[in-house]
Design an enzyme around this catalytic site. Structure first.
Site, PDB file in Angstrom:
ATOM      1  N   GLY A 150      45.285  -2.980 -54.066  1.00 56.56           N
ATOM      2  CA  GLY A 150      44.952  -3.228 -52.519  1.00 56.56           C
ATOM      3  C   GLY A 150      44.316  -4.511 -52.672  1.00 56.56           C
ATOM      4  O   GLY A 150      42.717  -4.749 -52.098  1.00 56.56           O
ATOM      5  N   GLN A 165      51.118 -16.688 -55.639  1.00 57.45           N
ATOM      6  CA  GLN A 165      51.351 -15.238 -54.719  1.00 57.45           C
ATOM      7  C   GLN A 165      51.602 -15.934 -53.259  1.00 57.45           C
ATOM      8  O   GLN A 165      52.462 -15.029 -52.348  1.00 57.45           O
ATOM      9  CB  GLN A 165      50.226 -14.881 -55.064  1.00 57.45           C
ATOM     10  CG  GLN A 165      50.049 -13.790 -54.107  1.00 57.45           C
ATOM     11  CD  GLN A 165      49.958 -12.751 -54.450  1.00 57.45           C
ATOM     12  OE1 GLN A 165      50.312 -12.492 -56.067  1.00 57.45           O
ATOM     13  NE2 GLN A 165      50.570 -11.847 -53.443  1.00 57.45           N
ATOM     14  N   GLU A 209      47.320  -9.133 -50.039  1.00 59.91           N
ATOM     15  CA  GLU A 209      48.354  -8.491 -49.032  1.00 59.91           C
ATOM     16  C   GLU A 209      48.251 -10.458 -47.721  1.00 59.91           C
ATOM     17  O   GLU A 209      49.190 -10.365 -47.517  1.00 59.91           O
ATOM     18  CB  GLU A 209      47.448  -7.583 -48.363  1.00 59.91           C
ATOM     19  CG  GLU A 209      47.905  -6.239 -49.264  1.00 59.91           C
ATOM     20  CD  GLU A 209      47.144  -6.665 -49.728  1.00 59.91           C
ATOM     21  OE1 GLU A 209      45.667  -6.683 -50.411  1.00 59.91           O
ATOM     22  OE2 GLU A 209      46.746  -4.662 -50.557  1.00 59.91           O
TER      23      GLU A 209
END
Lengths: 197, 245
Positions: free
Chosen positions: B36, B144, B211
């Site tokens: 997460g 990323q 994310e």
């Protein structure tokens, strides 16, 4: 044809008699049927992998990828899709890059194979390996052996005229972490470095 | 709990790099999840805490052996005849998470080219900006963001899993039928970071960025397609058939 049918009928009768349930279970438990089959089903193959000669017998259905990983324990070459779609298993055969999952071991009789393990010179990394580290050309690393083998071949083939050309000729190797741009950077550096790859 | 056997520096940034390299460093991160986008916040904070503890341990050792507090730790160890110094520290984090909310932000700019005849969409340029506090590792953080952007191209334009509703199986369960982006699909990408430390959430001021690289990207592509064609496509992926009808 009739003679064949009769003889096969005969042999199946003999088999049925010979393999009564008790015996069949014993044979299966001791793996004897497999051992017996190996005597007939294996085919002799001579290969040179990373400058080391191997002489062995393999079943004709075994892919070279499985042979390398399971028999020679050269697990650097990865199995991705096993369909020739992802490029993770890329290695060099006689200097040319191929997907090893689509090549049977017996098809490579007498050929010279280079895997990722054979790229470095002892502890000294191959320039492409060093460039991949420098440019962060990977994240999880699973596609990396295939990417590096493909990248080396890409330089040797001379498909490094532009970023677009490199991208095109590296598109057979899928990277889900998407290190694509870094991989292209690494290839450009090796190309511009002028070292023999 | 982190158990370092040696350490050359006390900054969190290099400490994490060391943690990765040092085969003797052990860390048992219990309690907090490593997912997460929270790994850096939790494990990184623990590394930071143990580094601070180690720094004071070295300073104490230096003071006890009449050395300058800023002395090289190798000299301090040599003087004390120690091959290594070991510090164990339990890091639990404070009440920050209860008192403050933690969010990372990102924005994506996308340029697309839509083929008038075939309806094929090609992403030709991307600018992604991420705000996830301190950027501990600029190189991997950039990777990323690149990954998120090109993954987003797949999500927006090509990737669709089709289920056979009679048998509940995937019809396109291979790379020939399920199209993930390849090298040639990755355009020029400009990645930027705000790199402003979050003063509350942890000592490093670093927040997660797992994310944010992807979130919002497919919406940016859909907006760009609308801008180019005047068509609002509301189901992903934006395949040529949806543009042409």
């Amino acid at each position: 044809m009739i003679a064949g049918a009769i003889s096969s009928k005969k042999s199946s009768v003999i088999t049925a008699i010979a393999l009564t349930p008790g015996v069949a279970v014993k044979v299966a438990e001791s793996n004897a049927d497999e051992c017996f089959a190996q005597l007939f089903e294996k085919i002799p193959v001579k290969l040179t992998v990373n400058n080391k000669a191997y002489q062995t017998t393999v079943e004709p259905r075994v892919t070279l990828l499985d042979y390398l990983r399971e028999e020679l324990h050269l697990t650097g070459t990865k199995k991705g899709c096993d369909h020739g779609q992802c490029g993770a298993c890329t290695v060099h055969v006689d200097g040319q890059r191929i997907n090893f999952c689509l090549s049977l071991a017996v098809m490579n009789e007498g050929k010279k194979i280079t895997t990722i393990e054979g790229l470095a010179n002892g502890e000294t990394l191959h320039p492409m390996q060093a460039a991949f580290i420098k440019h962060d050309g990977f994240q999880c690393g699973y596609c990396t052996p295939g990417q590096i083998m493909s990248a080396v071949a890409c330089v040797r083939e001379g498909h490094t005229g532009s970023r677009a050309e490199i991208s095109e000729y590296m598109s057979g190797n899928i990277c889900r972490c998407v290190a694509y741009l870094n991989i292209v950077d690494a290839i450009i550096e090796v190309e511009e470095g002028g070292e023999t790859v | 709990m982190i158990n370092f056997q040696y350490l050359r520096t006390t900054t969190a940034k290099s400490a994490i790099a060391l943690l990765v390299k040092d085969k003797n460093a052990k860390f048992l991160a219990g309690g907090t999840s490593q997912g997460g986008s929270a790994t850096l916040s939790t494990v990184g904070s623990a590394v930071n805490d143990v580094c601070v503890a180690l720094k004071s341990a070295i300073a104490e050792l230096a003071a006890n052996s009449n050395m300058d507090a800023t002395a090289n730790f190798v000299d301090v160890l040599k003087k004390n005849n120690l091959p290594q110094i070991e510090v164990t520290k339990e890091s639990q984090g404070g009440k920050e998470r209860d008192n403050y909310s933690m969010y990372s932000f990102s924005i994506h700019f996308v340029q697309v080219k839509v083929h008038a005849l075939t309806g094929v969409v090609k992403v030709s340029k991307i600018v992604s900006v991420g705000d996830s506090g301190t950027i501990v590792s600029p190189k991997t953080a950039r990777s990323q963001m690149l990954g998120g952007a090109v993954g987003g191209i797949g999500m927006a334009l090509t990737e669709e899993s089709v289920i056979d509703h009679r048998y509940g199986r995937y019809i396109n369960n291979n790379f020939a039928d399920y199209h993930v982006p390849v090298n040639a699909d990755a355009p020029e990408i400009d990645v930027n970071f705000i790199n402003k430390p979050d003063p509350h959430i942890n000592p490093m001021g670093a927040k997660g960025m797992g994310e944010i690289a992807l979130i919002g990207f497919s919406a940016a592509v859909a907006n760009a397609v609308f801008n180019a064609t005047g068509k609002r496509i509301r189901t992903l992926p934006i395949t040529p058939d949806k543009i042409l009808t």
